[in-house]
Design a protein around this motif. Structure first.
Motif, PDB file in Angstrom:
ATOM      1  N   LEU A 126     -34.749 -42.764 -25.694  1.00  4.40           N
ATOM      2  CA  LEU A 126     -34.846 -43.346 -24.713  1.00  4.40           C
ATOM      3  C   LEU A 126     -33.431 -43.835 -24.177  1.00  4.40           C
ATOM      4  N   PRO A 127     -32.999 -43.859 -22.890  1.00  7.47           N
ATOM      5  CA  PRO A 127     -31.778 -44.183 -22.426  1.00  7.47           C
ATOM      6  C   PRO A 127     -31.143 -45.685 -22.973  1.00  7.47           C
ATOM      7  N   LEU A 128     -32.138 -46.462 -23.215  1.00  7.53           N
ATOM      8  CA  LEU A 128     -32.112 -47.804 -23.758  1.00  7.53           C
ATOM      9  C   LEU A 128     -32.818 -47.947 -24.906  1.00  7.53           C
ATOM     10  N   HIS A 129     -32.316 -48.721 -26.128  1.00  5.79           N
ATOM     11  CA  HIS A 129     -33.296 -48.956 -27.199  1.00  5.79           C
ATOM     12  C   HIS A 129     -32.809 -50.188 -27.839  1.00  5.79           C
ATOM     13  N   ILE A 130     -33.550 -50.817 -28.665  1.00  4.25           N
ATOM     14  CA  ILE A 130     -33.439 -51.955 -29.169  1.00  4.25           C
ATOM     15  C   ILE A 130     -32.802 -52.029 -30.854  1.00  4.25           C
ATOM     16  N   ASP A 131     -31.722 -52.734 -30.872  1.00  2.72           N
ATOM     17  CA  ASP A 131     -30.958 -52.837 -32.173  1.00  2.72           C
ATOM     18  C   ASP A 131     -31.570 -54.302 -32.728  1.00  2.72           C
ATOM     19  N   VAL A 132     -32.211 -54.189 -34.095  1.00  2.00           N
ATOM     20  CA  VAL A 132     -32.285 -55.379 -34.824  1.00  2.00           C
ATOM     21  C   VAL A 132     -31.546 -55.602 -35.902  1.00  2.00           C
ATOM     22  N   SER A 133     -31.370 -56.944 -36.191  1.00  2.00           N
ATOM     23  CA  SER A 133     -30.379 -57.217 -37.444  1.00  2.00           C
ATOM     24  C   SER A 133     -31.057 -58.285 -38.490  1.00  2.00           C
ATOM     25  N   PRO A 134     -31.111 -57.898 -39.685  1.00  2.00           N
ATOM     26  CA  PRO A 134     -31.650 -58.704 -40.702  1.00  2.00           C
ATOM     27  C   PRO A 134     -31.109 -60.363 -40.585  1.00  2.00           C
ATOM     28  N   THR A 135     -32.187 -61.283 -40.801  1.00  2.00           N
ATOM     29  CA  THR A 135     -31.554 -62.803 -40.512  1.00  2.00           C
ATOM     30  C   THR A 135     -31.553 -63.508 -41.867  1.00  2.00           C
ATOM     31  N   ASP A 136     -32.661 -62.862 -42.928  1.00  2.00           N
ATOM     32  CA  ASP A 136     -32.591 -63.846 -44.021  1.00  2.00           C
ATOM     33  C   ASP A 136     -32.753 -62.755 -45.306  1.00  2.00           C
ATOM     34  N   LEU A 139     -35.218 -46.145 -36.909  1.00  3.91           N
ATOM     35  CA  LEU A 139     -36.616 -46.011 -37.094  1.00  3.91           C
ATOM     36  C   LEU A 139     -37.264 -45.908 -35.852  1.00  3.91           C
ATOM     37  N   ALA A 140     -38.805 -45.660 -35.790  1.00  3.22           N
ATOM     38  CA  ALA A 140     -39.591 -45.493 -34.584  1.00  3.22           C
ATOM     39  C   ALA A 140     -40.719 -46.611 -34.833  1.00  3.22           C
ATOM     40  N   ASP A 141     -41.003 -47.495 -33.721  1.00  3.85           N
ATOM     41  CA  ASP A 141     -42.154 -48.240 -33.962  1.00  3.85           C
ATOM     42  C   ASP A 141     -43.416 -47.414 -33.955  1.00  3.85           C
ATOM     43  N   PRO A 142     -44.662 -47.940 -34.206  1.00  2.54           N
ATOM     44  CA  PRO A 142     -45.843 -47.354 -34.288  1.00  2.54           C
ATOM     45  C   PRO A 142     -46.106 -46.428 -33.191  1.00  2.54           C
ATOM     46  N   GLU A 143     -45.586 -46.466 -31.929  1.00  2.00           N
ATOM     47  CA  GLU A 143     -45.941 -45.618 -30.890  1.00  2.00           C
ATOM     48  C   GLU A 143     -44.652 -44.544 -30.446  1.00  2.00           C
ATOM     49  N   GLY A 144     -43.616 -44.588 -31.572  1.00  2.00           N
ATOM     50  CA  GLY A 144     -42.607 -43.787 -31.649  1.00  2.00           C
ATOM     51  C   GLY A 144     -41.232 -44.060 -30.614  1.00  2.00           C
ATOM     52  N   ASN A 145     -41.180 -45.174 -30.269  1.00  2.00           N
ATOM     53  CA  ASN A 145     -40.111 -45.879 -29.630  1.00  2.00           C
ATOM     54  C   ASN A 145     -39.063 -46.127 -30.622  1.00  2.00           C
ATOM     55  N   GLU A 146     -37.928 -45.428 -30.610  1.00  2.00           N
ATOM     56  CA  GLU A 146     -36.773 -45.656 -31.525  1.00  2.00           C
ATOM     57  C   GLU A 146     -36.042 -46.839 -31.369  1.00  2.00           C
ATOM     58  N   LEU A 164     -37.670 -57.608 -21.291  1.00  2.00           N
ATOM     59  CA  LEU A 164     -37.417 -56.100 -21.654  1.00  2.00           C
ATOM     60  C   LEU A 164     -38.824 -55.512 -21.599  1.00  2.00           C
ATOM     61  N   VAL A 165     -39.164 -54.574 -20.973  1.00  2.00           N
ATOM     62  CA  VAL A 165     -40.689 -54.012 -20.608  1.00  2.00           C
ATOM     63  C   VAL A 165     -40.902 -52.759 -21.280  1.00  2.00           C
ATOM     64  N   ILE A 166     -41.725 -52.773 -22.261  1.00  2.18           N
ATOM     65  CA  ILE A 166     -41.991 -51.447 -23.029  1.00  2.18           C
ATOM     66  C   ILE A 166     -43.195 -50.826 -22.482  1.00  2.18           C
ATOM     67  N   ASP A 167     -43.237 -49.836 -22.082  1.00  2.00           N
ATOM     68  CA  ASP A 167     -44.606 -49.102 -21.543  1.00  2.00           C
ATOM     69  C   ASP A 167     -45.230 -48.406 -22.755  1.00  2.00           C
ATOM     70  N   CYS A 168     -46.535 -48.718 -22.862  1.00  2.00           N
ATOM     71  CA  CYS A 168     -47.388 -48.307 -24.473  1.00  2.00           C
ATOM     72  C   CYS A 168     -48.630 -47.956 -23.819  1.00  2.00           C
ATOM     73  N   ARG A 169     -49.000 -47.251 -25.174  1.00  2.00           N
ATOM     74  CA  ARG A 169     -50.585 -47.252 -25.173  1.00  2.00           C
ATOM     75  C   ARG A 169     -51.528 -48.279 -25.591  1.00  2.00           C
ATOM     76  N   ASP A 170     -51.020 -48.919 -26.542  1.00  2.00           N
ATOM     77  CA  ASP A 170     -51.444 -49.980 -27.097  1.00  2.00           C
ATOM     78  C   ASP A 170     -50.760 -51.329 -27.391  1.00  2.00           C
ATOM     79  N   PRO A 171     -50.729 -52.095 -26.133  1.00  2.00           N
ATOM     80  CA  PRO A 171     -50.075 -53.459 -25.944  1.00  2.00           C
ATOM     81  C   PRO A 171     -50.486 -54.464 -27.151  1.00  2.00           C
TER      82      PRO A 171
END
Length: 121
Positions: free
Chosen positions: A64-74, A105-112, A8-15
Motif C-alpha cells: 500500500l502507499p502507506l504502511h505502519i512501522d513498529v519498533s521494539p520497546t522492551d 511482515l504482513a498482518d493476518p490479512e496481508g497488510n504489510e 489511522l483507518v485500516i479496511d479489513c474483512r475481519d475487524p
C-alpha cells in the motif's frame, strides 16, 4: 494551528481478528465498537493516533502507499520478530536485498508493516 493525525483507518474483512492482532502487537486495548468498526488505542486519550479497523467486503492488501512501522520497546529486534510471528505475522517479500536493518511482515490479512531495529521507550 496545524492538524494532527488522530486515527489511522485500516479496511479489513475481519475487524475483530485484526483488532486482537494489533492490540497484542502494540499493547493497545479496544476503545470502542460500532457496527463495522473497532477503535483500538493505548487507552490514554492524550496518545494518538488510534487505529480504526473498518469492515470491508473488498479491502486492499499487500503493498500500500502507506504502511505502519513498529519498533521494539522492551526487547531486541530478534526477540520481537519471534513474538510477532507467534502472533500471526508472516514474512513479506517486497524485493528486499537482505541488507536491510528491518523486517517486512504482513498482518493476518496481508497488510504489510515493518519491524525496525531501533528500540524505543
Amino acid at each position: 494551528m496545524a492538524c494532527r493525525i488522530s486515527e489511522l483507518v485500516i479496511d479489513c474483512r475481519d475487524p475483530e481478528r485484526l483488532a486482537a492482532f494489533w492490540c497484542e502487537v502494540l499493547g493497545y486495548e479496544v476503545l470502542g465498537r460500532e457496527e463495522g468498526f473497532i477503535e483500538i488505542g493505548p487507552g490514554d486519550e492524550g496518545h494518538r493516533p488510534v487505529l480504526v479497523l473498518s469492515s470491508s467486503d473488498d479491502p486492499k492488501s499487500g503493498k500500500l502507499p502507506l504502511h505502519i512501522d513498529v519498533s521494539p520497546t522492551d526487547r531486541d529486534q530478534d526477540a520481537e520478530l519471534e513474538r510477532l510471528l507467534a502472533l500471526g505475522a508472516k514474512p513479506a517479500d517486497v524485493g528486499q536485498t537482505g541488507e536491510e536493518t528491518w523486517h517486512v511482515l504482513a498482518d493476518p490479512e496481508g497488510n504489510e508493516f515493518c519491524l525496525l531495529r531501533r528500540r524505543v521507550t
